[in-house]
Design a protein around this motif. Structure first.
Motif, PDB file in Angstrom:
ATOM      1  N   SER A   1       0.785  -1.235   0.000  1.00 60.74           N
ATOM      2  CA  SER A   1       0.000   0.000   0.000  1.00 60.74           C
ATOM      3  C   SER A   1       0.814   1.281   0.000  1.00 60.74           C
ATOM      4  CB  SER A   1      -0.929   0.023   1.216  1.00 60.74           C
ATOM      5  OG  SER A   1      -1.820  -1.050   1.156  1.00 60.74           O
ATOM      6  N   TRP A   2       2.057   1.242   0.418  1.00 63.84           N
ATOM      7  CA  TRP A   2       2.769   2.487   0.619  1.00 63.84           C
ATOM      8  C   TRP A   2       4.060   2.604  -0.180  1.00 63.84           C
ATOM      9  CZ3 TRP A   2      -0.626   5.434   2.548  1.00 63.84           C
ATOM     10  CH2 TRP A   2      -1.578   4.928   3.421  1.00 63.84           C
TER      11      TRP A   2
ATOM     12  N   ARG B   1      -9.126  -3.408  -0.134  1.00 63.48           N
ATOM     13  CA  ARG B   1      -8.742  -4.750   0.336  1.00 63.48           C
ATOM     14  C   ARG B   1      -9.526  -5.140   1.573  1.00 63.48           C
ATOM     15  NH1 ARG B   1      -2.468  -3.606  -0.465  1.00 63.48           N
ATOM     16  NH2 ARG B   1      -2.376  -3.965  -2.703  1.00 63.48           N
ATOM     17  N   LYS B   2      -9.744  -4.181   2.454  1.00 66.25           N
ATOM     18  CA  LYS B   2     -10.488  -4.462   3.677  1.00 66.25           C
ATOM     19  C   LYS B   2     -11.938  -4.836   3.374  1.00 66.25           C
ATOM     20  CE  LYS B   2     -12.205  -1.517   6.685  1.00 66.25           C
ATOM     21  NZ  LYS B   2     -12.327  -0.380   7.567  1.00 66.25           N
ATOM     22  N   ASN B   3     -12.497  -4.252   2.339  1.00 62.12           N
ATOM     23  CA  ASN B   3     -13.879  -4.534   1.966  1.00 62.12           C
ATOM     24  C   ASN B   3     -14.022  -5.760   1.079  1.00 62.12           C
ATOM     25  OD1 ASN B   3     -14.980  -2.478   3.458  1.00 62.12           O
ATOM     26  ND2 ASN B   3     -14.855  -0.998   1.800  1.00 62.12           N
TER      27      ASN B   3
ATOM     28  N   ALA C   1      -4.055   7.287  -2.436  1.00 63.24           N
ATOM     29  CA  ALA C   1      -4.093   6.017  -3.178  1.00 63.24           C
ATOM     30  C   ALA C   1      -3.807   4.845  -2.250  1.00 63.24           C
ATOM     31  CB  ALA C   1      -3.093   6.040  -4.320  1.00 63.24           C
ATOM     32  N   GLY C   2      -2.862   5.008  -1.328  1.00 65.00           N
ATOM     33  CA  GLY C   2      -2.587   3.954  -0.351  1.00 65.00           C
ATOM     34  C   GLY C   2      -3.784   3.693   0.541  1.00 65.00           C
ATOM     35  N   LEU C   3      -4.455   4.762   0.962  1.00 66.82           N
ATOM     36  CA  LEU C   3      -5.644   4.593   1.798  1.00 66.82           C
ATOM     37  C   LEU C   3      -6.780   3.918   1.035  1.00 66.82           C
ATOM     38  CD1 LEU C   3      -5.645   8.027   3.654  1.00 66.82           C
ATOM     39  CD2 LEU C   3      -5.027   5.785   4.590  1.00 66.82           C
ATOM     40  N   VAL C   4      -6.968   4.287  -0.225  1.00 63.16           N
ATOM     41  CA  VAL C   4      -8.022   3.674  -1.045  1.00 63.16           C
ATOM     42  C   VAL C   4      -7.733   2.190  -1.268  1.00 63.16           C
ATOM     43  CG1 VAL C   4      -9.030   3.664  -3.371  1.00 63.16           C
ATOM     44  CG2 VAL C   4      -8.747   5.812  -2.145  1.00 63.16           C
ATOM     45  N   ILE C   5      -6.489   1.845  -1.551  1.00 66.60           N
ATOM     46  CA  ILE C   5      -6.123   0.436  -1.739  1.00 66.60           C
ATOM     47  C   ILE C   5      -6.404  -0.352  -0.464  1.00 66.60           C
ATOM     48  CG2 ILE C   5      -4.113  -1.090  -1.962  1.00 66.60           C
ATOM     49  CD1 ILE C   5      -4.905  -0.227  -4.633  1.00 66.60           C
TER      50      ILE C   5
END
Length: 105
Positions: A31-32, A98-100, A90-94
């Motif tokens: 993610s980062w 993934r969490k969803n 973008a890292g937060l959206v990814i």
């Protein structure tokens, strides 16, 4: 710099680095990655000499590029910061995708 150019540049850097970071995070499944690579990209944007000078003449190239970073105008800092914000979003959206349960991401 015109005020319209300023706002367009902010949006352009945000969207550009959001897209690059989203694709890179999706391919590498991390993610980062782009958030850590972005400062190096900023160095390449700010400097005006070939990137090989960082290896051939590090004692002159690094102080030169850091002096240029310190002398940036507030407009340039805001534009570059919007690119960093794009990589972070973008890292937060990814992570959210993934969490969803979206396994594609």
């Amino acid at each position: 710099m015109n005020i319209i150019q300023f706002f367009v540049s902010i949006v352009l850097f945000f969207v550009l680095f959001f897209g690059i970071s989203f694709l890179l995070n999706m391919l590498l499944r991390s993610s980062w990655v782009m958030s850590f690579v972005y400062p190096v990209i900023v160095l390449f944007i700010v400097d005006d000499f070939p990137w090989t000078e960082y290896f051939s003449q590090p004692t002159t190239s690094f102080p030169t590029v850091f002096a240029k970073l310190v002398n940036l105008q507030i407009v340039d800092i805001l534009i570059l910061a919007s690119g960093l914000a794009g990589t972070i979003v973008a890292g937060l959206v990814i992570r959210w995708l993934r969490k969803n349960g979206y396994q594609m991401f």
